[in-house]
Design a protein around this motif. Sequence first.
Motif, short mmCIF file in Angstrom:
data_model
loop_
_atom_site.label_atom_id
_atom_site.label_comp_id
_atom_site.label_asym_id
_atom_site.label_seq_id
_atom_site.Cartn_x
_atom_site.Cartn_y
_atom_site.Cartn_z
N PRO A 53 31.85 7.43 -82.32
CA PRO A 53 31.22 7.84 -83.58
C PRO A 53 32.13 8.76 -84.38
CG PRO A 53 29.68 8.05 -81.75
CD PRO A 53 31.01 7.75 -81.14
N HIS A 54 32.09 8.63 -85.69
CA HIS A 54 32.89 9.46 -86.59
C HIS A 54 32.51 10.93 -86.40
CE1 HIS A 54 34.51 11.06 -90.39
NE2 HIS A 54 35.29 9.98 -90.40
N ARG A 55 33.47 11.81 -86.64
CA ARG A 55 33.20 13.26 -86.46
C ARG A 55 32.04 13.72 -87.35
NH1 ARG A 55 38.01 13.00 -89.41
NH2 ARG A 55 37.93 14.00 -91.48
N PHE A 56 31.81 13.07 -88.49
CA PHE A 56 30.69 13.45 -89.35
C PHE A 56 29.35 13.17 -88.67
CE2 PHE A 56 33.15 12.78 -93.63
CZ PHE A 56 33.94 13.89 -93.33
N LEU A 57 29.30 12.16 -87.81
CA LEU A 57 28.10 11.88 -87.02
C LEU A 57 28.02 12.83 -85.83
CD1 LEU A 57 27.97 7.96 -86.92
CD2 LEU A 57 26.27 9.48 -87.97
N ARG A 58 29.13 13.00 -85.15
CA ARG A 58 29.15 13.86 -83.95
C ARG A 58 28.74 15.29 -84.28
NH1 ARG A 58 34.60 11.75 -83.44
NH2 ARG A 58 35.47 13.87 -83.45
N LYS A 94 15.62 12.27 -88.68
CA LYS A 94 16.84 12.94 -88.19
C LYS A 94 17.74 11.95 -87.46
CE LYS A 94 18.20 17.12 -85.62
NZ LYS A 94 18.75 17.89 -86.74
N ILE A 95 19.03 12.04 -87.69
CA ILE A 95 19.98 11.25 -86.90
C ILE A 95 20.13 11.96 -85.56
CG2 ILE A 95 22.38 10.46 -86.69
CD1 ILE A 95 22.47 10.17 -89.72
N ASP A 96 19.54 11.39 -84.53
CA ASP A 96 19.56 12.04 -83.21
C ASP A 96 20.60 11.39 -82.31
OD1 ASP A 96 18.39 9.60 -82.57
OD2 ASP A 96 16.38 10.45 -82.26
N LYS A 97 20.73 11.96 -81.12
CA LYS A 97 21.74 11.49 -80.17
C LYS A 97 21.53 10.02 -79.82
CE LYS A 97 25.23 12.11 -77.36
NZ LYS A 97 26.59 12.06 -77.95
N LEU A 124 20.32 7.62 -81.72
CA LEU A 124 20.81 6.75 -82.79
C LEU A 124 22.34 6.71 -82.80
CD1 LEU A 124 20.26 4.93 -85.22
CD2 LEU A 124 20.19 6.98 -86.66
N ILE A 125 22.97 7.87 -82.58
CA ILE A 125 24.43 7.92 -82.54
C ILE A 125 24.96 7.04 -81.41
CG2 ILE A 125 26.44 9.42 -82.17
CD1 ILE A 125 24.81 11.67 -83.56
N ASN A 126 24.31 7.12 -80.26
CA ASN A 126 24.71 6.28 -79.12
C ASN A 126 24.55 4.80 -79.45
OD1 ASN A 126 25.31 8.53 -77.61
ND2 ASN A 126 23.37 8.55 -76.48
N ARG A 127 23.49 4.48 -80.17
CA ARG A 127 23.25 3.08 -80.53
C ARG A 127 24.34 2.57 -81.49
NH1 ARG A 127 18.10 0.03 -83.40
NH2 ARG A 127 18.93 -2.04 -82.95
N ILE A 128 24.75 3.41 -82.44
CA ILE A 128 25.84 3.04 -83.35
C ILE A 128 27.13 2.81 -82.58
CG2 ILE A 128 27.30 3.89 -85.25
CD1 ILE A 128 24.78 5.37 -86.32
N GLU A 129 27.38 3.69 -81.61
CA GLU A 129 28.59 3.55 -80.78
C GLU A 129 28.56 2.24 -79.99
OE1 GLU A 129 31.30 6.17 -77.65
OE2 GLU A 129 29.21 6.77 -78.01
N LYS A 130 27.40 1.93 -79.43
CA LYS A 130 27.27 0.70 -78.64
C LYS A 130 27.43 -0.54 -79.51
CE LYS A 130 24.20 -1.59 -75.33
NZ LYS A 130 22.85 -1.60 -74.73
N ALA A 131 26.85 -0.51 -80.71
CA ALA A 131 26.90 -1.67 -81.61
C ALA A 131 28.31 -1.93 -82.12
CB ALA A 131 25.94 -1.46 -82.79
N THR A 132 29.05 -0.85 -82.38
CA THR A 132 30.38 -1.01 -83.00
C THR A 132 31.51 -1.03 -81.98
OG1 THR A 132 30.66 1.40 -83.27
CG2 THR A 132 29.62 0.18 -85.09
#
Length: 475
Positions: free
Chosen positions: A132-137, A115-118, A120-128
């Motif tokens: 995060p895109h609305r599709f992730l949110r 599952k894409i959890d919170k 992982l989403i936070n990690r993507i935000e930190k890396a980039t």
Amino acid sequence: MADMPSGESCASPLELFNSIAAQGELVRSLKAGNAPKDEIDSAVKMLLSLKMSYKAAMGEDYKAGCPPGNPTAGSNSNPNAAKANEDFVDPWTVRTSSAKGIDYDKLIVQFGSSKIDKELINRIEKATGQRPHRFLRRGIFFSHRDMNQVLDAYENKKPFYLYTGRGPSSEAMHLGHLVPFIFTKWLQDVFNVPLVIQMSDDEKYLWKDLTLEQAYSYTVENAKDIIACGFDINKTFIFSDLEFMGQSPGFYKNVVKIQKHVTFNQVKGIFGFTDSDCIGKISFPAVQAAPSFSNSFPKIFRDRRDIQCLIPCAIDQDPYFRMTRDVAPRIGHPKPALLHSTFFPALQGAQTKMSASDPNSSIFLTDTAKQIKSKVNKHAFSGGRDTVEEHRQFGGNCEVDVSFMYLTFFLEDDDRLEQIRQDYTSGAMLTGELKKTLIDVLQPLIAEHQARRKAVTEETVKEFMTPRQLSFHFQ
């Protein structure tokens, strides 16, 4: 690609039986070939999971050589089997009996993804460094394989590339077809990485009643819609299977290697092929797998075999890439990582499938503002009540209302979306008002897309589809 579903565990008992037989054969071949322990363990884990699913469906243990009977639809002789068949997902069919759509939490368990959890989403935000895109949110991209591995590499300045695709089965694309491309465009922008887009016109020729010329013409027309999403021409290569296979020995060599490492039993188990299917269908999965390996594109990556691939796609495509991930280490490549999206519902509701042959099943990218308004008002399944009085008293159901579902895909403003959800659920907003809100979002979105597409010339398509070196920061 098939329009970017095989869920062994949500398949019929016979398909589950075939999947277990194929997975058992894979385990035996890995052990006989002294494959790495983690690879064998992973294959054994999948085999045990399949056997548990079979027992849940049939009420008895799997027995080799004893395929299950195939009760007719509607038979109540095995309620467990009927329950297992409520949701069915494979690369060509998506079926559910629930107005809410597919149960994606069950699908994650059945497919063995994460599952894409919170976190992982936070990690993507930190890396980039990007929101995060609305599709992730909103959980539209909800599942993954090895995304943390991709982020590990990215944070250590190691390269990766994106791969997605389209099976061009008609000249006009609909809103649902845009979903993976909208998200892939965002990934390309925030990670600044190259992208390859496969147009599987060969697949559509094999599966549909099309000539080769029609299939290729649909590739060109669909490519215009894809280019209109705003991809960077310096970082994007779009290719037709029919055309590219003859231009790239590296691509064809990988196809052949994959074909050698997958048995007929395995593809029957994974994809449900039968003895009456043409041999082109049986060998096609290797063609969809090959772009996962960087040396399939020598003009872009030269002869490098070590660059990992990230594939954003609808979860119905996962069977192709489970197969690919099984083969990859055996032919010296990293396993592709995946990001899976949910399905875009038909206007008539999440239980029905959008069809290019039914113009009222979706909003097409060629629709006029008047057609969009008419389709939403006449055909969008409502979660509202039978009368205004009941709706005001009891409120609407956003979980089954297609207009609200579409807004979760295309309305950017999270606060406004939440306000609409509260107002509709409480009865303060009526169905007509909700539909008008959706129409006001979709009309400019489609009109702007049409304007961008109009600017895409045949020459532009040719540039995107010419094998060439791409520009990216890790060269």
